[in-house]
Design a protein around this motif. Structure first.
Motif, mmCIF file in Angstrom:
data_model
loop_
_atom_site.group_PDB
_atom_site.id
_atom_site.type_symbol
_atom_site.label_atom_id
_atom_site.label_comp_id
_atom_site.label_asym_id
_atom_site.label_seq_id
_atom_site.Cartn_x
_atom_site.Cartn_y
_atom_site.Cartn_z
ATOM 1 N N PRO A 1 40.847 -8.545 34.564
ATOM 2 C CA PRO A 1 41.245 -7.827 33.348
ATOM 3 C C PRO A 1 40.563 -8.389 32.110
ATOM 4 O O PRO A 1 40.191 -9.566 32.064
ATOM 5 N N GLY A 2 40.412 -7.534 31.120
ATOM 6 C CA GLY A 2 39.807 -7.965 29.871
ATOM 7 C C GLY A 2 40.840 -8.545 28.920
ATOM 8 O O GLY A 2 42.043 -8.344 29.075
ATOM 9 N N ILE A 3 40.363 -9.284 27.929
ATOM 10 C CA ILE A 3 41.224 -9.830 26.882
ATOM 11 C C ILE A 3 40.631 -9.462 25.530
ATOM 12 O O ILE A 3 39.436 -9.183 25.412
ATOM 13 N N GLY A 4 41.470 -9.466 24.511
ATOM 14 C CA GLY A 4 41.013 -9.133 23.170
ATOM 15 C C GLY A 4 40.304 -10.294 22.494
ATOM 16 O O GLY A 4 40.337 -11.439 22.966
ATOM 17 N N GLN A 5 39.692 -10.004 21.366
ATOM 18 C CA GLN A 5 38.941 -11.026 20.639
ATOM 19 C C GLN A 5 39.851 -12.144 20.137
ATOM 20 O O GLN A 5 39.494 -13.324 20.187
ATOM 21 N N THR A 6 41.049 -11.785 19.668
ATOM 22 C CA THR A 6 41.974 -12.799 19.149
ATOM 23 C C THR A 6 42.413 -13.752 20.252
ATOM 24 O O THR A 6 42.510 -14.966 20.039
ATOM 25 N N THR A 7 42.666 -13.203 21.437
ATOM 26 C CA THR A 7 43.043 -14.049 22.572
ATOM 27 C C THR A 7 41.884 -14.960 22.959
ATOM 28 O O THR A 7 42.081 -16.147 23.254
ATOM 29 N N ALA A 8 40.670 -14.426 22.958
ATOM 30 C CA ALA A 8 39.495 -15.232 23.301
ATOM 31 C C ALA A 8 39.329 -16.395 22.324
ATOM 32 O O ALA A 8 39.014 -17.530 22.725
ATOM 33 N N LEU A 9 39.546 -16.144 21.039
ATOM 34 C CA LEU A 9 39.433 -17.207 20.037
ATOM 35 C C LEU A 9 40.514 -18.271 20.246
ATOM 36 O O LEU A 9 40.257 -19.474 20.106
ATOM 37 N N ALA A 10 41.731 -17.833 20.588
ATOM 38 C CA ALA A 10 42.826 -18.779 20.838
ATOM 39 C C ALA A 10 42.516 -19.641 22.061
ATOM 40 O O ALA A 10 42.790 -20.849 22.072
ATOM 41 N N LEU A 11 41.942 -19.034 23.097
ATOM 42 C CA LEU A 11 41.579 -19.783 24.301
ATOM 43 C C LEU A 11 40.455 -20.774 24.008
ATOM 44 O O LEU A 11 40.452 -21.895 24.529
ATOM 45 N N ALA A 12 39.507 -20.364 23.179
ATOM 46 C CA ALA A 12 38.399 -21.259 22.826
ATOM 47 C C ALA A 12 38.918 -22.500 22.096
ATOM 48 O O ALA A 12 38.478 -23.628 22.362
ATOM 49 N N LYS A 13 39.857 -22.296 21.184
ATOM 50 C CA LYS A 13 40.429 -23.435 20.454
ATOM 51 C C LYS A 13 41.181 -24.357 21.405
ATOM 52 O O LYS A 13 41.047 -25.592 21.333
ATOM 53 N N TYR A 14 41.968 -23.768 22.300
ATOM 54 C CA TYR A 14 42.708 -24.584 23.271
ATOM 55 C C TYR A 14 41.748 -25.385 24.145
ATOM 56 O O TYR A 14 41.967 -26.578 24.398
ATOM 57 N N GLN A 15 40.671 -24.747 24.594
ATOM 58 C CA GLN A 15 39.728 -25.442 25.472
ATOM 59 C C GLN A 15 39.048 -26.611 24.760
ATOM 60 O O GLN A 15 38.779 -27.649 25.371
ATOM 61 N N ARG A 16 38.777 -26.460 23.465
ATOM 62 C CA ARG A 16 38.170 -27.564 22.710
ATOM 63 C C ARG A 16 39.105 -28.769 22.678
ATOM 64 O O ARG A 16 38.678 -29.912 22.876
ATOM 65 N N LEU A 17 40.378 -28.527 22.417
ATOM 66 C CA LEU A 17 41.351 -29.618 22.350
ATOM 67 C C LEU A 17 41.687 -30.142 23.748
ATOM 68 O O LEU A 17 41.942 -31.337 23.925
ATOM 69 N N ARG A 18 41.676 -29.264 24.725
ATOM 70 C CA ARG A 18 41.945 -29.659 26.113
ATOM 71 C C ARG A 18 40.879 -30.628 26.614
ATOM 72 O O ARG A 18 41.167 -31.537 27.405
ATOM 73 N N ALA A 19 39.641 -30.442 26.170
ATOM 74 C CA ALA A 19 38.517 -31.268 26.632
ATOM 75 C C ALA A 19 38.692 -32.743 26.279
ATOM 76 O O ALA A 19 38.049 -33.611 26.879
ATOM 77 N N GLU A 20 39.572 -33.041 25.324
ATOM 78 C CA GLU A 20 39.793 -34.426 24.906
ATOM 79 C C GLU A 20 40.894 -35.111 25.708
ATOM 80 O O GLU A 20 41.143 -36.304 25.522
ATOM 81 N N LYS A 21 41.550 -34.361 26.594
ATOM 82 C CA LYS A 21 42.717 -34.892 27.290
ATOM 83 C C LYS A 21 42.345 -35.637 28.569
ATOM 84 O O LYS A 21 41.264 -35.464 29.129
ATOM 85 N N GLN A 22 43.295 -36.443 29.029
ATOM 86 C CA GLN A 22 43.092 -37.279 30.209
ATOM 87 C C GLN A 22 42.775 -36.449 31.451
ATOM 88 O O GLN A 22 41.961 -36.838 32.281
ATOM 89 N N ALA A 23 43.430 -35.286 31.574
ATOM 90 C CA ALA A 23 43.236 -34.439 32.756
ATOM 91 C C ALA A 23 42.210 -33.337 32.507
ATOM 92 O O ALA A 23 42.241 -32.298 33.169
ATOM 93 N N ALA A 24 41.289 -33.561 31.577
ATOM 94 C CA ALA A 24 40.305 -32.533 31.227
ATOM 95 C C ALA A 24 39.467 -32.099 32.425
ATOM 96 O O ALA A 24 39.024 -30.953 32.502
ATOM 97 N N ALA A 25 39.244 -33.009 33.380
ATOM 98 C CA ALA A 25 38.418 -32.686 34.551
ATOM 99 C C ALA A 25 39.166 -31.851 35.585
ATOM 100 O O ALA A 25 38.559 -31.345 36.530
#
Length: 358
Positions: A239-263
């Motif tokens: 399924p597709g997602i909207g632009q706002t959802t994509a931006l929210a996911l991008a922000k989460y992924q940036r912050l997620r990358a700094e976490k202990q379980a990022a891998a």
């Protein structure tokens, strides 16, 4: 017969059921484990297996709490004669199953003081039906004790709608409040970004909890704005997602990358970023956000109904909705769009004003 115990609070025969007990009885435990192995080999989804095994454990716990030889004047909490404990699956009778279903339906819980809802009772019934079918295939029983038991009914009730204002309020709670403490502020920013992304995914996909909880990093394509989800029966869809959802996911992924379980391949991580977020944790997260806006009981399933309502309210194609939401029958469109269907009927009636011409 081997001795048996249930690692849960003891109860009176026929009284309230315990929830999620572990079965320590060797024979019954092996029967449940064999069933689980059969389900896994058949490719049943992990969440389906969890639901089925939970129902089986509840039933076995109830059976093991029955006395070996009840007295003729022994009655349960409902005033009915107490049945004897079955020595094995071949001794399970229709009365055992019906007695269990009555006990389950009337057992209060903190979330359901009047007992579980009709849909949940029906789910437990169908899970036990599957187990009895397995026991029949394995020749552990000669005849299913459930073959003449009718499925518990599910009344068509009007469920509270998750409105646009509710959604806006939920999203508004997903903002980090600065405290001046660097470590706490960083954690709060991550949690706020994760929860906002999660709510937007539910809102955009109208997906099942297991589908969202099972997301992995490779499943999310922010460039094409799609998320691969695996639905019931192992059926994948994109399924597709909207632009706002994509931006929210991008922000989460940036912050997620700094976490202990990022891998970790799991997409959603817990509040500390140390391990994957569980199915139950995901549901609790939505409920906590609902409590913050004064709407206790807010449930992930409401986003699925809202997607159907909003889609149809805006003239969306029903067939396309089925593909997007992962439904295989038009009946599901009718069921999930029921609340909006009534509203659309009222609006159509007001617009036509058929009786006003007289």
């Amino acid at each position: 017969m081997p001795t048996s115990t249930i690692t849960d609070t003891p109860r009176q025969p026929g009284g309230p059921l315990s929830h999620g007990p572990q079965v320590d009885d060797p024979m019954w435990g092996l029967l449940l484990a064999t069933w689980d192995l059969s389900l896994e080999s058949a490719g049943r989804a992990a969440n389906t297996r969890r639901i089925y095994l939970h129902a089986g454990r509840l039933f076995v716990a109830w059976l093991l709490a029955l006395p070996d030889e009840p007295g003729s004047d022994t009655v349960d909490a409902h005033g009915r004669p107490v049945l004897p404990r079955p020595a094995g699956p071949e001794d399970i009778t229709r009365q055992h199953v019906e007695g269990f279903l009555v006990a389950f339906r009337t057992t209060p819980t903190p979330r359901c003081p009047n007992g579980p809802g009709q849909a949940y009772v029906n789910q437990i019934y169908r899970a036990l039906q599957q187990w009895m079918g397995h026991l029949l295939d394995e020749e552990d029983i000669d005849r299913s004790p459930m073959e003449r038991i009718k499925a518990p009914k599910i009344d068509q009730t009007i469920k509270p709608e998750l409105t646009d204002d509710h959604v806006k309020a939920l999203l508004a709670t997903c903002k980090a409040i600065k405290t001046g403490h660097a470590k706490l502020d960083k954690r709060a920013r991550y949690v706020a970004a994760r929860d906002q992304a999660l709510i937007r995914v539910f809102l955009d996909l109208g997906a099942r909890r297991a589908e969202v909880a099972g997301m992995t990093l490779p499943d999310v394509d922010l460039h094409l704005r799609t998320i691969k989800v695996t639905g019931k029966g192992g059926r994948d869809r994109l399924p597709g997602i909207g632009q706002t959802t994509a931006l929210a996911l991008a922000k989460y992924q940036r912050l997620r990358a700094e976490k202990q379980a990022a891998a970790s391949a799991a997409y959603w991580l817990d509040e500390n970023g140390r391990k994957p977020l569980t199915h139950s944790g995901l549901g609790q997260l939505i409920e906590r956000r609902g409590q913050l806006i004064g709407r206790p009981g807010t449930h992930w399933h409401e986003f699925r109904r809202k997607l159907a309502d909003d889609w149809l309210d805006n003239g969306g194609d029903r067939g396309a909705l089925m593909v997007h939401a992962g439904w295989t029958s038009h009946e599901m469109v009718e069921r999930y769009g029921a609340a909006g269907k009534r509203r659309r009927a009222r609006n159509a009636h007001a617009r036509l004003g058929l009786a006003d011409r007289f």
